[in-house]
Design an enzyme around this catalytic site. Structure first.
Site, PDB file in Angstrom:
ATOM      1  N   LYS A  13       0.819  -1.213   0.000  1.00 47.34           N
ATOM      2  CA  LYS A  13       0.000   0.000   0.000  1.00 47.34           C
ATOM      3  C   LYS A  13       0.857   1.270   0.000  1.00 47.34           C
ATOM      4  O   LYS A  13       0.552   2.236  -0.701  1.00 47.34           O
ATOM      5  CB  LYS A  13      -0.930  -0.021   1.223  1.00 47.34           C
ATOM      6  N   ARG A  88     -10.341   4.548  10.086  1.00 47.56           N
ATOM      7  CA  ARG A  88     -10.107   3.150  10.407  1.00 47.56           C
ATOM      8  C   ARG A  88     -11.309   2.479  11.074  1.00 47.56           C
ATOM      9  O   ARG A  88     -11.245   1.309  11.425  1.00 47.56           O
ATOM     10  CB  ARG A  88      -8.832   2.970  11.232  1.00 47.56           C
ATOM     11  N   ARG A 127      11.093 -12.301   5.365  1.00 41.76           N
ATOM     12  CA  ARG A 127      11.961 -11.132   5.272  1.00 41.76           C
ATOM     13  C   ARG A 127      13.068 -11.189   6.326  1.00 41.76           C
ATOM     14  O   ARG A 127      12.828 -11.548   7.473  1.00 41.76           O
ATOM     15  CB  ARG A 127      11.098  -9.883   5.474  1.00 41.76           C
ATOM     16  N   ARG A 160      12.812  -9.308  12.015  1.00 39.77           N
ATOM     17  CA  ARG A 160      12.214  -8.338  12.939  1.00 39.77           C
ATOM     18  C   ARG A 160      10.992  -8.945  13.625  1.00 39.77           C
ATOM     19  O   ARG A 160      10.287  -9.763  13.034  1.00 39.77           O
ATOM     20  CB  ARG A 160      11.780  -7.078  12.171  1.00 39.77           C
ATOM     21  N   ARG A 171      -1.594  -9.289  12.970  1.00 39.41           N
ATOM     22  CA  ARG A 171      -1.795  -7.971  12.346  1.00 39.41           C
ATOM     23  C   ARG A 171      -2.850  -8.052  11.245  1.00 39.41           C
ATOM     24  O   ARG A 171      -3.682  -7.153  11.096  1.00 39.41           O
ATOM     25  CB  ARG A 171      -0.483  -7.446  11.766  1.00 39.41           C
TER      26      ARG A 171
END
Ligand SMILES: [Zn+2]
Length: 214
Positions: A13, A88, A127, A160, A171
């Site tokens: 995004k 939101r 990642r 991370r 999330r």
């Protein structure tokens, strides 16, 4: 052009938002960056918002809405804007509509970038980041020459906390729970545009431009 952009974490995004603000030369407004700008001023509402953030709490809707209203009084938004991360929830969406109505402005589009959850989980949880220089790698898509070691500086590659699979799943769930009603709200008003975010950045961008009539 007055746009809202929505999409789950890891769908690209931010990159799509950057391409759009460049194309239309409009400001990129997220509540995060409005809050940061506000904290540099001496305004009372900024101090109130900061007290919530410092306690690790969400800033209440009425304060957030007031801050958005203030932001829309600035000169640079007269040519348009791209909102990111706001509204939101439904209350914020309704308040936003009311603010736009006062100004006699209409939203051109709510761009909803849809992702495939399993792809996002693979993308994010694979990642790895160099703890020394910040270079980003991926365990399947962008492997370092030596496993666990940065090509650029020889630093150690780490995962991370935000990219841990369980965290990513959480999330995504939070995003879905929070935004599904907002998407439903804009669906009812006919402003939503669903875009397939599972393809390349350029393909997704081209789809967005096409539906915006460019
Ligand atoms: Zn490095």
């Amino acid at each position: 052009m007055r746009i809202i952009i929505m999409g789950p974490p890891g769908v690209g995004k931010g990159t799509e938002a950057e391409l759009l603000i460049k194309h239309y030369n409009i400001p990129h407004i997220s509540t995060g960056n409005i809050f940061r700008e506000l904290f540099e001023t001496e305004l009372e509402i900024g101090k109130i918002a900061k007290s919530y953030i410092n306690r690790g709490e969400l800033v209440p809707d009425d304060i957030t809405n007031e801050i958005v209203r203030e932001r829309l009084n600035e000169k640079d938004v007269e040519k348009g804007f791209l909102f990111d991360g706001f509204p939101r929830n439904i209350d914020q969406a309704k308040a936003f509509d009311a603010i736009l109505k006062e100004k006699n402005w209409k939203l051109d589009a709510v761009i909803n970038i849809e992702g495939n959850e399993e792809l996002i989980i693979k993308r994010l949880s694979g990642r790895r980041v160099c703890e020394k220089c910040g270079a980003i790698y991926h365990i399947t898509n962008k492997k370092p020459k030596v496993e666990g070691i940065c090509n650029v500086c020889g630093g150690k590659l780490i995962q991370r906390a935000d990219d841990l699979e369980d965290t990513v799943r959480r999330r995504l769930r939070i995003y879905k729970d929070q935004t599904a009603p907002v998407i439903g709200y804009y669906l009812a008003s006919g402003t939503i545009i669903n875009v397939d975010g599972t393809r390349s950045i350029d393909d997704t961008h081209n789809d967005i431009m096409k539906v915006l009539g460019e």
